[in-house]
Design a protein around this motif. Structure first.
Motif, mmCIF file in Angstrom:
data_model
loop_
_atom_site.group_PDB
_atom_site.id
_atom_site.type_symbol
_atom_site.label_atom_id
_atom_site.label_comp_id
_atom_site.label_asym_id
_atom_site.label_seq_id
_atom_site.Cartn_x
_atom_site.Cartn_y
_atom_site.Cartn_z
ATOM 1 N N ARG A 177 0.565 4.246 5.285
ATOM 2 C CA ARG A 177 1.966 4.423 4.919
ATOM 3 C C ARG A 177 2.080 5.434 3.781
ATOM 4 O O ARG A 177 1.167 5.582 2.979
ATOM 5 C CB ARG A 177 2.577 3.089 4.486
ATOM 6 C CG ARG A 177 2.688 2.094 5.624
ATOM 7 C CD ARG A 177 3.345 0.812 5.165
ATOM 8 N NE ARG A 177 3.481 -0.104 6.286
ATOM 9 C CZ ARG A 177 4.486 -0.082 7.151
ATOM 10 N NH1 ARG A 177 5.435 0.821 7.008
ATOM 11 N NH2 ARG A 177 4.538 -0.938 8.139
ATOM 12 N N ARG B 100 5.421 3.253 -1.617
ATOM 13 C CA ARG B 100 4.738 1.998 -1.932
ATOM 14 C C ARG B 100 4.391 1.950 -3.421
ATOM 15 O O ARG B 100 3.220 1.971 -3.792
ATOM 16 C CB ARG B 100 3.475 1.858 -1.099
ATOM 17 C CG ARG B 100 3.752 1.689 0.377
ATOM 18 C CD ARG B 100 2.470 1.689 1.175
ATOM 19 N NE ARG B 100 1.529 0.681 0.733
ATOM 20 C CZ ARG B 100 1.571 -0.602 1.084
ATOM 21 N NH1 ARG B 100 2.527 -1.019 1.874
ATOM 22 N NH2 ARG B 100 0.682 -1.446 0.639
ATOM 23 N N GLN C 39 2.486 -6.864 1.460
ATOM 24 C CA GLN C 39 3.836 -7.096 1.952
ATOM 25 C C GLN C 39 4.123 -6.316 3.232
ATOM 26 O O GLN C 39 5.130 -6.549 3.896
ATOM 27 C CB GLN C 39 4.854 -6.698 0.876
ATOM 28 C CG GLN C 39 4.690 -7.464 -0.418
ATOM 29 C CD GLN C 39 4.775 -8.969 -0.217
ATOM 30 O OE1 GLN C 39 5.710 -9.467 0.420
ATOM 31 N NE2 GLN C 39 3.810 -9.703 -0.753
ATOM 32 N N GLU C 40 3.236 -5.378 3.565
ATOM 33 C CA GLU C 40 3.371 -4.588 4.792
ATOM 34 C C GLU C 40 1.999 -4.054 5.165
ATOM 35 O O GLU C 40 1.059 -4.095 4.375
ATOM 36 C CB GLU C 40 4.368 -3.449 4.601
ATOM 37 C CG GLU C 40 4.096 -2.595 3.389
ATOM 38 C CD GLU C 40 5.233 -1.638 3.096
ATOM 39 O OE1 GLU C 40 6.133 -1.539 3.939
ATOM 40 O OE2 GLU C 40 5.204 -0.995 2.034
ATOM 41 N N SER C 41 1.865 -3.579 6.356
ATOM 42 C CA SER C 41 0.569 -3.109 6.848
ATOM 43 C C SER C 41 0.111 -1.886 6.078
ATOM 44 O O SER C 41 0.916 -1.169 5.475
ATOM 45 C CB SER C 41 0.667 -2.776 8.339
ATOM 46 O OG SER C 41 1.605 -1.730 8.542
ATOM 47 N N GLU D 298 0.613 2.827 9.085
ATOM 48 C CA GLU D 298 2.040 2.856 9.350
ATOM 49 C C GLU D 298 2.315 2.469 10.801
ATOM 50 O O GLU D 298 2.123 3.264 11.722
ATOM 51 C CB GLU D 298 2.599 4.254 9.065
ATOM 52 C CG GLU D 298 4.112 4.282 9.078
ATOM 53 C CD GLU D 298 4.659 5.577 8.518
ATOM 54 O OE1 GLU D 298 5.885 5.685 8.420
ATOM 55 O OE2 GLU D 298 3.860 6.471 8.190
ATOM 56 N N SER E 63 7.997 -3.846 13.920
ATOM 57 C CA SER E 63 8.117 -4.815 12.819
ATOM 58 C C SER E 63 7.298 -6.073 13.074
ATOM 59 O O SER E 63 6.787 -6.686 12.135
ATOM 60 C CB SER E 63 9.586 -5.179 12.608
ATOM 61 O OG SER E 63 10.138 -5.730 13.793
ATOM 62 N N ASN F 71 3.894 -5.434 11.999
ATOM 63 C CA ASN F 71 3.831 -5.422 10.540
ATOM 64 C C ASN F 71 3.691 -6.839 9.991
ATOM 65 O O ASN F 71 2.897 -7.086 9.073
ATOM 66 C CB ASN F 71 5.091 -4.749 9.985
ATOM 67 C CG ASN F 71 4.961 -4.434 8.510
ATOM 68 O OD1 ASN F 71 3.975 -3.866 8.067
ATOM 69 N ND2 ASN F 71 5.972 -4.812 7.743
ATOM 70 N N LYS F 72 4.436 -7.785 10.572
ATOM 71 C CA LYS F 72 4.306 -9.193 10.157
ATOM 72 C C LYS F 72 2.917 -9.714 10.502
ATOM 73 O O LYS F 72 2.290 -10.452 9.720
ATOM 74 C CB LYS F 72 5.375 -10.015 10.882
ATOM 75 C CG LYS F 72 5.274 -11.527 10.657
ATOM 76 C CD LYS F 72 5.513 -11.896 9.203
ATOM 77 C CE LYS F 72 5.710 -13.401 9.025
ATOM 78 N NZ LYS F 72 4.542 -14.187 9.432
ATOM 79 N N THR G 148 0.389 -8.600 7.839
ATOM 80 C CA THR G 148 0.403 -9.367 6.584
ATOM 81 C C THR G 148 -0.273 -10.724 6.770
ATOM 82 O O THR G 148 -0.963 -11.206 5.873
ATOM 83 C CB THR G 148 1.845 -9.547 6.085
ATOM 84 O OG1 THR G 148 2.625 -10.222 7.090
ATOM 85 C CG2 THR G 148 2.476 -8.199 5.793
#
Length: 717
Positions: free
Chosen positions: A285, A290, A320-322, A325, A329, A332-333, A336
């Motif tokens: 990302r 960040r 809190q995020e991958s 990138e 979504s 991404n969850k 985490t």
């Protein structure tokens, strides 16, 4: 699903819901319950795969097996491997009950009594998904010299683009047979005059329609159209499955450009080639977004460098995020949750009622079910073992052992591979650094997984405890002909070919042509079922699969091909071949009985072979008539009286008396090779000279010199 029910206040007391809520429940179930909306078919793979059921759903196919559930009665389905319809090019039925799934980079072969129904259902799904898809898959390579044409390789997935003019007020066209043909006219005449227009990893261009076929829309790749730019320069930042990574990782014209950056921007640092920092710069990302991952400095160059380094260093707080990138979504969850599992395994987060084995199973299952998450998992573990400042004294050590286990089960993408290998090599080869030994072992596991496909069976609690204690190998018994035993050290990633090479090395065989003539067999049901293992079958996977079924299983080492000439110098080599050939000789499988009485030459040869067998046991005296009967095939022994045979053996006593047992066995083999029909003669090779032909109960299973999970000489990679 629980969150959805709670959000809409649904329970057994209030089951009523609106149509929109019902649709949401069904949609959530379809996306989150792995096999609930699937049609199940009985199917089998081969030894080492564990496949018992094939599931076909709207998203693709899944290979399943039944495992013991938490309840006493019944079991639950475990997903071994998932393939989306975007991965499947086509399905064929080469023979009855045999299914061959042709993927972009491999083939999957299954056996099912309902093969025809499976093929019909899969074909219907693929056909329906292709109808509205804007993607095609290449069926052949296309490498033109003209830079205006789109180059690609077989298996690449191309995103079709509309044939629109470059900008308002202009028209685009080409010269065909000395005449200008406009794109607008091509659309009226037919399917774009035999040409298509598409994009692949940041390049756009035309290509022949005959080189591609429609494909379901991939669920792992996103090549967004950017109307403000003449060419789609953005590449997929999500390094997904091996196929997607292969596409993203091909050599491109010019340097990679991060999505959202101006063309030609070069405000990043020049980083060492194939370092993890370089990978982070390309695919993580955007560090600018960040601030929680590092210090924000005023210097633009210093800020990006320091932040990227911090993104690849240990953190004591959950992500809190991958790191990579990811556009989805839900992924991404998942990233985490994966990082939290990494922290729990390393001891940096509480287990909360889970065991280490539960946490490890969660990680391996996530990587197995979602190939897109494998690179993310590797990056997370590398992050946590880099500059580890945990208050837990064994945190870094446990992180390295987690990397060792993950590398044994799942490969990374071809994009991440050179960066990850460089990282492991830097640790293992730099003097004074800790964890040099396990870094080298991680590299070996990764290379073996890339070549052989990775472990399938999850490690048992005993194996996991051994690995966490630093013990990565066990002794496994292999039986050679004649009851010869070899206890070999089996590591986490030892495959059947490794065992063949090790035993062949003991027999002074070092050439690959020699290795191909030997096979490892798994024997169950007290010798009634004999099945060959693939060269790529993991020994510990076979052991894990066999132990619950038949604790008395055996692993045999046998020769199945006889192209290479025999050698008589190595004692183990001679003894092994003598023991394999002898039982079949004594049964008369290598002898043809003449219509009349055997010739004098045949009698002399058989009597000498009998005396050599006696000498091979270490006896120097003449055998008794009862012993002679055991040494000579029954159909030949009946042609003479026992006393006559005893007289014939006496004629050869002087020649054999000075021989050692080893020399006697070698001379026995040499005589078999030079005379008559035998498996040692290059012109006379039976399909299977030693093992009895046993029927394997699995549908479509092979016997003899066949191979589980593919032919013996073929491995992925």
């Amino acid at each position: 699903m629980k969150a959805l029910f709670a959000q809409n206040q649904l329970d057994t007391q209030r089951p009523l819901a609106t149509e929109s809520v019902k649709r949401a429940v069904v949609s959530t179930a379809r996306d989150s319950w792995e096999v609930y909306f699937s049609r199940l078919f009985p199917a089998t793979g081969s030894v080492g795969t564990g496949v018992q059921i094939l599931a076909v759903s709207h998203t693709g196919i899944k290979l399943l097996r039944m495992v013991k559930g938490s309840q006493e009665a019944g079991g639950q389905l475990q997903v071994l491997r998932t393939y989306s319809f975007a991965d499947i090019l086509f399905v064929t039925i080469p023979s009855q009950n045999m299914l061959e799934f042709n993927l972009a980079s491999e083939k999957v072969i299954l056996f099912s009594a309902r093969a025809y129904q499976v093929k019909t259902l899969v074909d219907d799904f693929i056909l329906e998904l292709k109808k509205d898809s804007d993607y095609v898959v290449a069926v052949r390579n296309f490498l033109p010299e003209d830079p205006a044409l789109l180059a690609f390789h077989k298996g690449d997935i191309i995103h079709l683009q509309p044939l629109e003019p470059p900008r308002m007020g202009y028209s685009a066209g080409c010269v065909v047979r000395k005449k200008v043909v406009y794109l607008e006219e091509l659309r009226r005449r037919g399917p774009d005059f035999g040409w298509r227009f598409g994009t692949i990893h940041g390049r756009v261009g035309r290509f022949p329609s005959e080189l591609v076929q429609p494909s379901a829309a991939p669920d792992f790749l996103q090549l967004p159209a950017e109307p403000g730019r003449g060419r789609a320069a953005a590449v997929a930042a999500a390094v997904a499955s091996t196929a997607a990574a292969w596409e993203v990782g091909r050599k491109r014209e010019g340097p990679p450009v991060r999505a959202g950056c101006p063309d030609g921007a070069e405000d990043g640092l020049t980083l060492p080639p194939y370092s993890m920092l370089e990978f982070a710069q390309k695919y993580f990302r955007d560090p600018q977004r960040r601030p929680q991952d590092g210090l924000r400095l005023k210097s633009k160059e210093g800020r990006e460098s320091r932040t990227l380094e911090d993104m690849l260093c240990f953190t004591k707080t959950p992500l809190q995020e991958s790191l990579i990138e990811l556009s989805d979504s839900s992924l991404n969850k998942m990233a985490t949750d994966m990082f939290l599992a990494v922290m729990r395994f390393m001891g940096d987060a509480p287990l909360k009622g889970q065991s280490e084995l539960d946490v490890l199973y969660t990680l391996l299952k996530l990587c197995g079910d979602h190939e897109v998450m494998r690179d993310e998992c590797y990056c997370q573990v590398v992050k946590q073992i880099t500059d580890n400042t945990s208050t837990k004294p064994d945190s870094c050590q446990r992180g390295w052992r987690l990397l060792y286990i993950v590398a044994a089960y799942h490969s990374c993408s071809t994009v991440l591979q050179p960066h990850l290998v460089r990282f492991l090599q830097d640790v293992s080869r730099t003097p004074g650094l800790p964890f040099q030994g396990i870094a080298k072992a991680c590299e070996q596991n990764l290379q073996k997984t890339l070549h052989s496909g990775g472990r399938v069976e999850l490690p048992s609690s005993m194996e996991l405890r051994a690995m966490l204690a630093g013990r990565s190998s066990k002794r496994q018994l292999f039986l050679l002909p004649g009851g010869l035993e070899r206890h070999l050290k089996i590591k986490t990633c030892t495959v059947a070919l490794d065992v063949v090479e090790e035993i062949c090395a003991e027999m002074a065989l070092t050439r690959p042509e020699a290795f191909s003539e030997y096979v490892i067999f798994v024997v169950t049901n007290r010798g009634q079922h004999v099945c060959p293992l693939s060269r790529c079958a993991y020994i510990l996977d076979v052991a894990s699969e066999m132990e619950p079924v038949d604790g008395g299983y055996m692993l045999w080492f046998r020769r199945v091909l006889w192209d290479q000439p025999l050698k008589f110098e190595n004692e183990l080599y001679v003894t092994m071949h003598y023991n394999q050939v002898l039982p079949d000789y004594q049964k008369g499988l290598f002898s043809s009985m003449p219509a009349s009485r055997p010739s004098e030459q045949q009698l002399q040869q058989v009597s000498k072979l009998a005396l050599l067998q006696h000498r091979a046991k270490g006896h120097s005296h003449l055998p008794s008539v009862r012993e002679i009967q055991d040494y000579i095939p029954a159909q030949l022994y009946r042609s003479l009286a026992g006393s006559a045979w005893l007289g014939l053996l006496g004629q050869h006593r002087q020649q054999t008396q000075a021989l050692s047992p080893h020399q006697a066995r070698a001379q026995f083999l040499e005589l078999q090779q030079c005379h008559g029909a035998s498996p040692l003669h290059p012109c006379c090779q039976p399909e299977w000279p030693q093992l009895p032909q046993h029927r394997d109960p699995r549908p479509g299973a092979v016997s003899g010199s066949g191979c589980a999970r593919g032919e013996p000489a073929q491995c992925p990679g």
